[in-house]
Design an enzyme around this catalytic site. Structure first.
Site, PDB file in Angstrom:
ATOM      1  N   THR A  27       0.866  -1.184   0.000  1.00 49.83           N
ATOM      2  CA  THR A  27       0.000   0.000   0.000  1.00 49.83           C
ATOM      3  C   THR A  27       0.896   1.227   0.000  1.00 49.83           C
ATOM      4  O   THR A  27       2.115   1.115   0.218  1.00 49.83           O
ATOM      5  CB  THR A  27      -0.909   0.039   1.249  1.00 49.83           C
ATOM      6  OG1 THR A  27      -0.088   0.188   2.419  1.00 49.83           O
ATOM      7  CG2 THR A  27      -1.733  -1.226   1.380  1.00 49.83           C
ATOM      8  N   THR A  58       5.131   4.684   6.174  1.00 48.81           N
ATOM      9  CA  THR A  58       5.286   5.790   7.124  1.00 48.81           C
ATOM     10  C   THR A  58       5.259   7.104   6.339  1.00 48.81           C
ATOM     11  O   THR A  58       5.576   7.140   5.146  1.00 48.81           O
ATOM     12  CB  THR A  58       6.624   5.672   7.882  1.00 48.81           C
ATOM     13  OG1 THR A  58       7.683   5.520   6.931  1.00 48.81           O
ATOM     14  CG2 THR A  58       6.632   4.485   8.817  1.00 48.81           C
ATOM     15  N   VAL A  82       7.075  -2.391   7.405  1.00 47.77           N
ATOM     16  CA  VAL A  82       7.062  -0.934   7.484  1.00 47.77           C
ATOM     17  C   VAL A  82       7.764  -0.358   6.254  1.00 47.77           C
ATOM     18  O   VAL A  82       8.932  -0.644   5.995  1.00 47.77           O
ATOM     19  CB  VAL A  82       7.746  -0.450   8.783  1.00 47.77           C
ATOM     20  CG1 VAL A  82       7.821   1.064   8.817  1.00 47.77           C
ATOM     21  CG2 VAL A  82       6.988  -0.990   9.999  1.00 47.77           C
ATOM     22  N   LYS A  83       6.999   0.461   5.528  1.00 50.56           N
ATOM     23  CA  LYS A  83       7.535   1.043   4.296  1.00 50.56           C
ATOM     24  C   LYS A  83       8.155   2.401   4.637  1.00 50.56           C
ATOM     25  O   LYS A  83       7.511   3.243   5.287  1.00 50.56           O
ATOM     26  CB  LYS A  83       6.380   1.226   3.316  1.00 50.56           C
ATOM     27  CG  LYS A  83       6.726   0.946   1.879  1.00 50.56           C
ATOM     28  CD  LYS A  83       5.435   0.941   1.073  1.00 50.56           C
ATOM     29  CE  LYS A  83       5.720   0.886  -0.392  1.00 50.56           C
ATOM     30  NZ  LYS A  83       4.500   1.069  -1.191  1.00 50.56           N
ATOM     31  N   VAL A  84       9.376   2.615   4.170  1.00 52.12           N
ATOM     32  CA  VAL A  84      10.136   3.810   4.534  1.00 52.12           C
ATOM     33  C   VAL A  84      10.732   4.410   3.249  1.00 52.12           C
ATOM     34  O   VAL A  84      11.242   3.671   2.402  1.00 52.12           O
ATOM     35  CB  VAL A  84      11.290   3.426   5.500  1.00 52.12           C
ATOM     36  CG1 VAL A  84      12.119   4.634   5.877  1.00 52.12           C
ATOM     37  CG2 VAL A  84      10.742   2.742   6.746  1.00 52.12           C
TER      38      VAL A  84
END
Ligand code: E4P
Length: 215
Positions: A27, A58, A82-84
């Site tokens: 996403t 994030t 966790v997408k960074v």
């Protein structure tokens, strides 16, 4: 090569997951904004549908902000990734997430050197945006090939997640380039099944079957 669906639309995710080929979900803030729903509700629902890695992005730009947000996102579900964003601050946060055992996906990546740095801090996935590079006259898939070479040279375990995929040929090229994962829209995923000769072949068989004596 694993296939992820790139959307926050739960109806599309449910449908595609029922086909049996979806390994995970990516996403991003744009996808979530299109749902008109609260992010946390959408994330929980997606995690209840798909048993596989679900990337949740994030928004913060400093390492401290990213760490605070990412730790909360990691609590949403055991499959949360966790997408960074691929910046100095982002990669600082990824190094800390790695130390804490939180899985990460480093996004908005456009160069093999950015991918190299992400691997050095222990990123779980690296997401080169192939289609956006094509849009500005570069061959986006070349970046995937370069990352594959670098990661293989040094045995980095970061998985290459080909992203911003626009059509089935991109999926084919990603597989040929040795991407570990390819994420795509519902529409592109649907197109992977289509071949006019398959349709014609089925029609021929069904027509011929009508001529077969049945009893
Ligand atoms: C990947 O994780 C991203 O969500 C996505 O592929 C972004 O690409 P696009 O907005 O250019 O389609």
């Amino acid at each position: 090569m694993k296939l992820f669906i790139d959307t926050a639309d739960v109806a599309q995710i449910k449908e595609a997951y029922s086909w049996g080929i979806v390994d995970g979900v990516t996403t991003n803030p744009t996808h979530v904004s299109k749902t008109g729903r609260k992010p946390i509700e959408v994330y929980k629902e997606i995690c209840s549908i798909v048993d596989g890695p679900i990337s949740l992005e994030t928004i913060g730009l400093t390492a401290d902000e990213i760490l605070k947000e990412g730790r909360e996102l990691a609590k949403v579900h055991k499959n949360a990734v966790v997408k960074v964003v691929n910046t100095r601050e982002g990669l600082k946060a990824v190094k800390q997430f790695t130390a804490e055992g939180i899985k990460t996906n480093v996004t908005v990546t456009f160069s093999p050197l950015q991918a190299f740095l992400a691997a050095k801090v222990g990123a779980g996935y690296i997401s080169p945006f192939v289609g956006r590079l094509d849009n500005i006259g570069h061959i986006g898939m070349d970046v995937v090939r370069q990352i594959r070479t670098i990661y293989d040279n040094y045995d980095y375990k970061t998985q290459i997640l080909a992203a911003a995929i626009r059509h089935p040929l991109h999926v084919l090229e990603a597989a040929m380039a040795g991407a570990d994962v390819c994420t795509m829209s519902f529409d592109v995923m649907k197109m992977l099944y289509d071949h006019p000769l398959t349709d014609i072949g089925i029609e021929m068989f069904l027509n011929d079957w009508k001529k077969v004596p049945k009893s």
